[in-house]
Design a protein around this motif. Structure first.
Motif, PDB file in Angstrom:
ATOM      1  N   ASP A 167      30.006 -30.897  15.609  1.00 33.03           N
ATOM      2  CA  ASP A 167      28.764 -30.127  15.736  1.00 33.03           C
ATOM      3  C   ASP A 167      28.733 -29.325  17.033  1.00 33.03           C
ATOM      4  O   ASP A 167      28.192 -28.216  17.065  1.00 33.03           O
ATOM      5  CB  ASP A 167      27.565 -31.065  15.661  1.00 33.03           C
ATOM      6  CG  ASP A 167      27.313 -31.588  14.250  1.00 33.03           C
ATOM      7  OD1 ASP A 167      27.840 -30.976  13.294  1.00 33.03           O
ATOM      8  OD2 ASP A 167      26.599 -32.592  14.100  1.00 33.03           O
ATOM      9  N   LEU A 168      29.299 -29.871  18.103  1.00 35.52           N
ATOM     10  CA  LEU A 168      29.411 -29.099  19.345  1.00 35.52           C
ATOM     11  C   LEU A 168      30.286 -27.867  19.124  1.00 35.52           C
ATOM     12  O   LEU A 168      29.970 -26.776  19.605  1.00 35.52           O
ATOM     13  CB  LEU A 168      30.006 -29.964  20.459  1.00 35.52           C
ATOM     14  CG  LEU A 168      29.079 -30.983  21.117  1.00 35.52           C
ATOM     15  CD1 LEU A 168      29.881 -31.911  22.023  1.00 35.52           C
ATOM     16  CD2 LEU A 168      27.982 -30.282  21.921  1.00 35.52           C
ATOM     17  N   ALA A 169      31.384 -28.038  18.397  1.00 36.76           N
ATOM     18  CA  ALA A 169      32.265 -26.906  18.111  1.00 36.76           C
ATOM     19  C   ALA A 169      31.557 -25.842  17.286  1.00 36.76           C
ATOM     20  O   ALA A 169      31.899 -24.653  17.356  1.00 36.76           O
ATOM     21  CB  ALA A 169      33.521 -27.390  17.380  1.00 36.76           C
ATOM     22  N   LEU A 170      30.548 -26.254  16.504  1.00 33.18           N
ATOM     23  CA  LEU A 170      29.790 -25.311  15.682  1.00 33.18           C
ATOM     24  C   LEU A 170      28.616 -24.688  16.433  1.00 33.18           C
ATOM     25  O   LEU A 170      27.889 -23.871  15.879  1.00 33.18           O
ATOM     26  CB  LEU A 170      29.268 -26.031  14.432  1.00 33.18           C
ATOM     27  CG  LEU A 170      30.339 -26.474  13.426  1.00 33.18           C
ATOM     28  CD1 LEU A 170      29.748 -27.439  12.413  1.00 33.18           C
ATOM     29  CD2 LEU A 170      30.945 -25.263  12.721  1.00 33.18           C
ATOM     30  N   LEU A 201      23.475 -29.685  26.558  1.00 33.07           N
ATOM     31  CA  LEU A 201      22.440 -29.098  27.414  1.00 33.07           C
ATOM     32  C   LEU A 201      22.896 -27.754  27.964  1.00 33.07           C
ATOM     33  O   LEU A 201      22.142 -26.771  27.953  1.00 33.07           O
ATOM     34  CB  LEU A 201      22.112 -30.057  28.560  1.00 33.07           C
ATOM     35  CG  LEU A 201      21.300 -31.303  28.172  1.00 33.07           C
ATOM     36  CD1 LEU A 201      21.332 -32.323  29.308  1.00 33.07           C
ATOM     37  CD2 LEU A 201      19.854 -30.926  27.839  1.00 33.07           C
ATOM     38  N   TYR A 202      24.128 -27.699  28.437  1.00 28.68           N
ATOM     39  CA  TYR A 202      24.634 -26.439  28.983  1.00 28.68           C
ATOM     40  C   TYR A 202      24.716 -25.374  27.889  1.00 28.68           C
ATOM     41  O   TYR A 202      24.345 -24.209  28.098  1.00 28.68           O
ATOM     42  CB  TYR A 202      26.002 -26.654  29.615  1.00 28.68           C
ATOM     43  CG  TYR A 202      26.601 -25.392  30.183  1.00 28.68           C
ATOM     44  CD1 TYR A 202      25.999 -24.727  31.241  1.00 28.68           C
ATOM     45  CD2 TYR A 202      27.767 -24.863  29.636  1.00 28.68           C
ATOM     46  CE1 TYR A 202      26.549 -23.550  31.748  1.00 28.68           C
ATOM     47  CE2 TYR A 202      28.322 -23.704  30.139  1.00 28.68           C
ATOM     48  CZ  TYR A 202      27.703 -23.043  31.188  1.00 28.68           C
ATOM     49  OH  TYR A 202      28.242 -21.875  31.686  1.00 28.68           O
ATOM     50  N   GLY A 203      25.183 -25.773  26.693  1.00 33.78           N
ATOM     51  CA  GLY A 203      25.278 -24.812  25.594  1.00 33.78           C
ATOM     52  C   GLY A 203      23.927 -24.278  25.169  1.00 33.78           C
ATOM     53  O   GLY A 203      23.824 -23.144  24.680  1.00 33.78           O
ATOM     54  N   ALA A 204      22.870 -25.087  25.367  1.00 36.35           N
ATOM     55  CA  ALA A 204      21.517 -24.648  25.013  1.00 36.35           C
ATOM     56  C   ALA A 204      20.844 -23.879  26.135  1.00 36.35           C
ATOM     57  O   ALA A 204      19.651 -23.580  26.062  1.00 36.35           O
ATOM     58  CB  ALA A 204      20.670 -25.866  24.642  1.00 36.35           C
ATOM     59  N   ASP A 244      31.506 -22.366  33.332  1.00 37.13           N
ATOM     60  CA  ASP A 244      32.732 -22.138  32.576  1.00 37.13           C
ATOM     61  C   ASP A 244      32.450 -22.448  31.107  1.00 37.13           C
ATOM     62  O   ASP A 244      32.266 -23.602  30.722  1.00 37.13           O
ATOM     63  CB  ASP A 244      33.846 -23.037  33.118  1.00 37.13           C
ATOM     64  CG  ASP A 244      35.179 -22.806  32.418  1.00 37.13           C
ATOM     65  OD1 ASP A 244      35.222 -22.014  31.456  1.00 37.13           O
ATOM     66  OD2 ASP A 244      36.169 -23.423  32.832  1.00 37.13           O
ATOM     67  N   SER A 245      32.428 -21.427  30.257  1.00 34.23           N
ATOM     68  CA  SER A 245      32.075 -21.627  28.845  1.00 34.23           C
ATOM     69  C   SER A 245      33.122 -22.441  28.099  1.00 34.23           C
ATOM     70  O   SER A 245      32.852 -22.936  26.999  1.00 34.23           O
ATOM     71  CB  SER A 245      31.885 -20.269  28.156  1.00 34.23           C
ATOM     72  OG  SER A 245      33.084 -19.507  28.228  1.00 34.23           O
ATOM     73  N   ALA A 246      34.316 -22.615  28.681  1.00 32.52           N
ATOM     74  CA  ALA A 246      35.343 -23.410  28.008  1.00 32.52           C
ATOM     75  C   ALA A 246      34.903 -24.856  27.821  1.00 32.52           C
ATOM     76  O   ALA A 246      35.409 -25.561  26.951  1.00 32.52           O
ATOM     77  CB  ALA A 246      36.646 -23.363  28.801  1.00 32.52           C
ATOM     78  N   VAL A 247      33.949 -25.307  28.631  1.00 32.90           N
ATOM     79  CA  VAL A 247      33.474 -26.686  28.527  1.00 32.90           C
ATOM     80  C   VAL A 247      32.765 -26.934  27.205  1.00 32.90           C
ATOM     81  O   VAL A 247      32.619 -28.081  26.778  1.00 32.90           O
ATOM     82  CB  VAL A 247      32.533 -27.020  29.714  1.00 32.90           C
ATOM     83  CG1 VAL A 247      31.175 -26.356  29.528  1.00 32.90           C
ATOM     84  CG2 VAL A 247      32.367 -28.525  29.870  1.00 32.90           C
ATOM     85  N   LEU A 248      32.339 -25.886  26.528  1.00 36.09           N
ATOM     86  CA  LEU A 248      31.598 -26.051  25.275  1.00 36.09           C
ATOM     87  C   LEU A 248      32.501 -26.369  24.100  1.00 36.09           C
ATOM     88  O   LEU A 248      32.028 -26.773  23.048  1.00 36.09           O
ATOM     89  CB  LEU A 248      30.816 -24.772  24.971  1.00 36.09           C
ATOM     90  CG  LEU A 248      29.770 -24.379  26.012  1.00 36.09           C
ATOM     91  CD1 LEU A 248      29.119 -23.063  25.626  1.00 36.09           C
ATOM     92  CD2 LEU A 248      28.719 -25.479  26.150  1.00 36.09           C
ATOM     93  N   VAL A 249      33.805 -26.190  24.259  1.00 35.72           N
ATOM     94  CA  VAL A 249      34.739 -26.410  23.158  1.00 35.72           C
ATOM     95  C   VAL A 249      35.351 -27.794  23.306  1.00 35.72           C
ATOM     96  O   VAL A 249      36.115 -28.028  24.237  1.00 35.72           O
ATOM     97  CB  VAL A 249      35.864 -25.346  23.159  1.00 35.72           C
ATOM     98  CG1 VAL A 249      36.793 -25.569  21.966  1.00 35.72           C
ATOM     99  CG2 VAL A 249      35.264 -23.950  23.124  1.00 35.72           C
ATOM    100  N   PRO A 250      35.014 -28.737  22.423  1.00 40.59           N
ATOM    101  CA  PRO A 250      35.619 -30.071  22.509  1.00 40.59           C
ATOM    102  C   PRO A 250      37.123 -29.978  22.376  1.00 40.59           C
ATOM    103  O   PRO A 250      37.662 -29.192  21.597  1.00 40.59           O
ATOM    104  CB  PRO A 250      35.003 -30.823  21.322  1.00 40.59           C
ATOM    105  CG  PRO A 250      33.766 -30.068  20.978  1.00 40.59           C
ATOM    106  CD  PRO A 250      34.075 -28.628  21.307  1.00 40.59           C
TER     107      PRO A 250
END
Length: 306
Positions: A167-170, A201-204, A244-250
């Motif tokens: 779900d994080l990846a989505l 939280l960061y992604g939101a 760093d947006s890379a943290v959003l990708v598991p």
């Protein structure tokens, strides 16, 4: 016929519930369901059901239980033949997928083979939906059930972590936050879980709350265990700090568990990024899932560091 053991025992035949009365009778069915479709020696059943307190004439007592179970099946229209006997052994004559625990494991295996995170999330949700309570609840306290119940619970935790990662990846950050907050409240020292919450939280768009989440667990770890956060969690913190947006990708599952990491004593602050223009950050180590990324059927739960 459908047999559910991921919670209180439930048996359904042709859409109708089958009543299985008596604690030992229910334990017998659970024991046979664990090896659905396979012969289980009578001696082993006696040992598992009575332990060191087997009655005089235990084979006859077991045969009486078998007869009662067959009668319950026949009364529900499932047929006495569902419970076969041969040369001092008994077999529950149903395919493994007719037992929810085996169905659950099969769904996990399928999910782990799916590259698409949407399909993987859906399959994992379907697998987790089979749970209605503690595994093998009606055999609780019997030694034969302890190992399988712990193993199934470990797999459930692993599947939940993997579903959250999908779900994080989505990009389902907002809907994940309440669920992750509830899980973190139940297990406040479980660092991979806190890492997932920080990512959500960061992604939101809630960077400050993500950073505060890190400070919360850092303080808790120091006070309760006398250690600092793991390198994995610290890497998530630094990536959030850098935006760093890379943290959003598991991260993709690893083939094997990494060797143990020596934990630093509490009180050492994490290294902050240098005051240079934003740029690519070192790849953050993945927050390890509860499964330790081991293959089914022997998942092992990775809980908070003790």
């Amino acid at each position: 016929m459908r047999i559910a053991i991921l919670g209180p025992l439930e048996v359904v035949a042709d859409g109708r519930p089958v009543g299985i009365g008596g604690a030992r009778l229910r334990a017998l069915l659970i024991r046979l369901a664990l090896e659905a479709g396979r012969m289980v020696p009578a001696d082993r059943l006696i040992e598992d059901l009575w332990e060191d307190d087997a009655p005089h004439g235990a084979p006859n007592a077991l045969q009486s239980l078998v007869s009662r179970l067959r009668a319950a099946f026949q009364e529900a229209g499932a047929g006495r033949g569902r419970l076969e006997s041969r040369r001092g052994a008994y077999r529950l004559a149903v395919p493994p997928e007719a037992v929810d625990a085996h169905d659950f494991e099969a769904r996990i295996r399928r999910a782990r083979g799916l590259a698409d995170p949407s399909a993987r999330s859906a399959e994992l949700r379907a697998a987790l939906a089979l749970w209605r309570g503690a595994a093998l609840a009606d055999a609780s306290g019997l030694p034969f059930a302890d190992g399988p119940a712990a193993r199934l619970e470990g797999l459930r935790r692993a599947a939940l972590d993997e579903r959250i990662d999908a779900d994080l990846a989505l990009g389902r950050y907002a809907e994940l936050i309440p669920e992750l907050q509830a899980l973190a409240a139940a297990e406040p020292l479980r660092e991979p879980l806190r890492g997932r919450l920080m990512r959500a939280l960061y992604g939101a768009g809630r960077q400050a709350e993500a950073l505060a989440e890190y400070e919360s667990i850092r303080t808790l770890l120091g006070e309760r265990l006398g250690v600092d956060p793991s390198p994995d969690l610290e890497a998530v913190y630094l990536a959030v700090l850098r935006r760093d947006s890379a943290v959003l990708v598991p991260a993709a599952p690893e083939p094997a568990a990494a060797p143990p990491v020596n934990r630093a004593p509490a009180g050492r602050p994490p290294q902050r990024p240098s005051e240079r223009p934003p740029g690519p950050a070192p790849a953050d180590p993945p927050a390890r899932s509860a499964s330790g990324d081991e293959a089914v059927p022997a998942p092992a739960a990775t809980c908070a560091r003790r």
